[in-house]
Every structure is written in C-alpha cells, then in structure tokens.
Design an enzyme around this catalytic site. Sequence first.
Site, PDB file in Angstrom:
ATOM      1  N   GLU A  21      -8.413  -0.180   4.911  1.00  0.00           N
ATOM      2  CA  GLU A  21      -9.401  -0.550   5.926  1.00  0.00           C
ATOM      3  C   GLU A  21     -10.709   0.226   5.792  1.00  0.00           C
ATOM      4  OE1 GLU A  21      -9.175  -0.873  10.727  1.00  0.00           O
ATOM      5  OE2 GLU A  21      -7.469  -1.618   9.601  1.00  0.00           O
ATOM      6  N   ASP A 117      -4.663  -0.604   8.757  1.00  0.00           N
ATOM      7  CA  ASP A 117      -4.080   0.174   9.849  1.00  0.00           C
ATOM      8  C   ASP A 117      -2.864  -0.557  10.390  1.00  0.00           C
ATOM      9  OD1 ASP A 117      -5.905   2.137   9.606  1.00  0.00           O
ATOM     10  OD2 ASP A 117      -6.848   1.881  11.565  1.00  0.00           O
ATOM     11  N   TYR A 319      -1.338   8.510  13.665  1.00  0.00           N
ATOM     12  CA  TYR A 319      -2.086   7.312  14.059  1.00  0.00           C
ATOM     13  C   TYR A 319      -2.443   7.371  15.543  1.00  0.00           C
ATOM     14  CZ  TYR A 319      -3.289   2.367  14.448  1.00  0.00           C
ATOM     15  OH  TYR A 319      -3.952   1.187  14.668  1.00  0.00           O
TER      16      TYR A 319
END
Length: 657
Positions: A21, A117, A319
């Site tokens: 990403e 992600d 994350y």
Amino acid sequence: MTAVRDFCCTFAPRMIVCIAEKPSVARDIARIIGATSSHDGYMEGNGFQVTWTFGHLCTLKEPNDYTPLWRQWALTQLPMIPERFGIKLIDDQGIKKQFAIIERLMQQAERIVNCGDAGQEGELIQRWVMQKAQARCPVSRLWISSMTDEAIREGFQNLKDQQDYQPLYMAGLSRAIGDWLLGMNCTRLYTLKYGQNRQVLSIGRVQTPTLALIVNRQKEIDSFKPEPYWVLATIYRDTTFTATKGKFTSKEEGEAAFKTIEGRPFTVTKVEKKEGKEQPPQLYDLTSLQVDCNRKFGYSAEMTLNLIQTLYERKLTTYPRVDTQYLSDDIYPKCPQTLNGLYQTKFGGQAVYADYIRPIGGKALKKTKRVFDTSKVTDHHAIIPTGIIPQALSDAERNVYDLVARRFIGVFLPDCKFSTTTVLGEVAGDGAEGAPVEFKATGKEILEPGWRVVRQKQDTKAADQDQDDEKKTNDEEKTLPAFVKGESGPHQPTLTEKMTTPPPYYNEASLLRAMETAGKFVEDETLRAAMKENGIGRPSSRAGIIETLFKRHYIKRERKRLVATPTGIELIDLIHEELLKSCELTGIWEKKLRDIEHQKYDAAQFIQELKQQVTDIVNDVMRDTTNRRITVTPADEPKKRSKKQKPDAGQAEEPKT
C-alpha cells in the site's frame, strides 16, 4: 527464508508480483523476500517483483463519468443511480505513472500477492487496482498484524487464498457504493434546495449524525436553565463530612437543617474498612488511544492516527486501525520477547521501562481473559509494541509510543490493592422529636500500587476538564484520619449554595467516545447490538469525519471545545429525514455490512434497498414547499468554483486509508 524461496520456486520461472500500500512497506517486504534490485516503481529479485500504491489509486467514478447530464448540478437529474458502478484512476500524473508500471507487471505475472493493509479498506484499495489492471493470474493474500521482519516471514509462509477474503471485499465495496449513493445525491439535493446556490451542504451517513450529536448537545446547553441547590456539610477533625440526605432544593429547607445541628456535638456512628483490587486497564484500540492522546497531550484524533500509523510502519507497534482491546492466545508466547525489547528501550539515556519489567522478568506472565481472548479478535488484535527498540522518535511519537508501552506492561503487573474507608456520623436533631442528621466521608488508601506504577502523571497541558478529573481522583484516594465509633466532639457546619450545570461541550475525546458508543442513542435492541462494536463510523474513519466537519465549517474549536457553527446548526434543522441525522441509519448499515462480511446477507440486496431509500429521500425533499433557505454568512460562503474544480470531489463519506 527457505519457505519463501520454496514458494517462489513453485511458480518459477515467471515473476510473482507483490503489491503493497506504500513504498516504505514495499521496501520492507522486498528486503525480507530478497527483491533487492531497484527499478522505476518496483523492486526485483529472487523471483519476486515488489511494487506499491500510494493508498488509493482508484476511486468510484463521478456522476459525469456516467452521463454528461450529471455534470451540472440540477434537481431534475436526481436521484443519480448508475445502472452499474465503475472505478477509475484518480486524476494525478504520479498515480497514472505508477499504475502503468503496476499494470505491466501484473499482466506478465505468474501470481500476485496482495500485501495491502490487512483490513476492509486495504482489501478494497488493492482489489480495485487489480481490476483496473485486468489481472488474470491467481492471487494470494498476505495477512499480518505488524511490520516486523518475523511477522513478514511468517506471513509469506502462511499466504492465504484471496478468495477467502471475498466477503470482506464485498462488505467494503457495498460501503463505498452506499456512501456514494447517499453522499452524492443528498449533497446535491440539499445544496440545490436550501443552499441558495452559494453554500455546498455536504450530507453523509457518518458525517451528518456526528454533526447532529454536536448540535443537539449545544442546543441542550443553550436551553439549560441553572437552578440553585444547597449542600449541607460539616468539618470534624479537619475532615469534611457531607449530609447523606443529598441536595436541598430550597434555601429554607437547608437553613432549617443547619439550625438543628448548629452547636450540637458530632458523633461517629460507624467506621467501615474494605479492601479491594483494581485490575489494569485493557489494552488500546484506536479509539481509546485517540481519547487518551487528546486528554493528555491535546492531540487531535487525526494527529494520533497519523502518529500511530508512523510507529506501525517503523515496525515499533502493531496494526493501528483496530476496534478490539484483546489479544489472541497465540500472542502470549511472544510477549516475553516483546517485554525484553521494552526492558532495553532507552529515552534520553535512561531505561524508562526496566524498573517496571524487572519484577516480572523470568517468571510466567499473568494471563487473563481481559487480555487474551481469541474469540474477541477478528482481523487484528489490540495495539501493542513489537519489542523492536525505538530510535530517534520525535516528542509526539514518543508520547504515543510511551502510552502503548505502559499499557502493555501494565496488563502483566499485579492488580492494585487498596483500602476504602467509609465513616458515618450524625448530629442529634433539635428537641426530643428532632431526627438526627447523618453525614458521610470516604477515603481511599493505596496499599500496593501494582500496575499503577506504570501510570503517567497527568500532563501539565491537559484540558481544564481533565485536570478536574485528576483532582477528583486524588480526592477520592485521600487517606482519612483514624476514627473510632462512638467518638464525639465539636464541628463546623456549612451550608453552601450551588447551581446545577449543563452537560459539557464535546471535545474530541468525548466526541470519539460518543461516536464509539452511539448505540445508546438507538432504541431498537437489534440495532443497538449491531452498533455495540462499531458505533458511528469505523475506528479508522472517525478522525477524518471530524476533520471533514471542520473543513465544511460546520464546527469550530473554542479552546478544546467543539462548537457547532450557525451553518451546522441550520443544516441539522433543515434535514427532514430523521434517519439521515440519526445513529439508527448507521446501526442499520453496520448490521447489514457485518452480515455481508459473514455471508449472511446479500450485497446486491443491500445496494438495491439503498437505491430505493435514496429515491424516497429525494422525492420527500422535492415535495417541500416551505421555501426555507440556509443562512450563508461571509465566513461560510465558499469561493466560486473554477471550471477545473470538480464539485463532487471529496463528497464520498468514508475518508481514504
């Protein structure tokens, strides 16, 4: 690395294309899998080509992409409902150049590995790119919760079939299409009908209910009428005791009670001590981290999200866009290694966490269901440190990292042990029939601090409200003198007049909490349950929604208060459809989207129902003959759009990841 090379050889001789990403993420992945040769827009080596997007490269088409009739804003063209939704490249030269590279690599690939992600938005970003590039080869999915070397290696050893994530993609696609239908149509509808052709009135599924929360709270404050009340208290042995009867609503009643105890001795009637335990706070999800950063450091929700995202990309934390405060059970064996990294972490030459970790080092770590519960974890677990030692952090990055680190250490420390003391006393009433007046004082003494040793002191720049909260906490934790039942002596009674106060204005911390717990504003129990986990918007989108309200000049900041502008207030007053500005709409959506993700609801049916809902909204507003208009102040009035500007840009509800 053996497993990675084996994976590579399985599909040789053609290349395996990995798409991440961001360039920084791609570089980390490339280093781990051996793609060390740099090219324009990608890395290559060991049978891999690793390329990247810049977040969203593609977006849903705009109205004028479907028909020229939708280029001009006109009530006669509403509702705008495409027969079939399409995607297009974002109009940016850098994006077009990178996409051309991605397209070439994908069309020559033996296999693609989606390294976006690991969430709904990440899935959407990469799926759209693959669709636009007309990729035809098989696709695997890299699904990881941190960017450490170990996590990347494990992820490549356990690649998933992209088809396993098709329901996640369908839920994300349904959300994007739904936000387009509602945002594009209702924004044009309200702008043309009520905006005097000068004020764009942006409407959105999450944006509008959030604005309604602020407006309704402000109206409650504005209409609040303070009322006096009186509190009877007395000071005995330098300790303030408050009458248990509570507030007196009239001065006469309070003065009558005051007279009955004036000059009479105070007697202790009961002394009770109870020992208790206080568990450590749960780990951070994104919202709770944003709340604490706003309270302690004054950081906006958007700033906190950007900071924790940077820490994630630097491999220091896991994350960040998560809505759970739990860890899965498989994380437990890795925690000693993480704590060891924190033990070695130094800021300003000092090992800031070593003293907290030393007592639990070398022992089996505490494991509770408040921390480790696989059933409470879906895509990702709570935000925790990775154990990699941080280097060269900015002050703001360090503040956020420090909160996450202390919260993680705390869950392994013992419970805080405390003693609560309650002392009751009374003053005999006036005359034989006069009832005694009862008083109460409480105190709290920390016996063993346990996890509290890692808790930071309140930042000196904290908001006034939060300083008051800390003062209240300190007062509750004061230690009382030793009282004995039956003791008696003189005292000093007081009767204090006070005024009722309105609810406080929202600040970013309290608004985030309100968005998170918006289910309490919904009456339907099924919808309340659906919103219990989601509230208004997703954790990753709430910061962007708040920023959108500022950009639209619907709200403004006054110190840390969030205050609705006249335009924001009038917009909420103008909206006929309660569903558009209620939390219930989001509740309906979140339940259906979750069901789509779990294959219990059909995405096509969701879109069809929404098309009908938008049509009904348009027809209802068009029937309004009241000739109402929103007031446009000079500060609110936007500059006239140039021909190059796209009036619909930025109206999609959910911000991009």
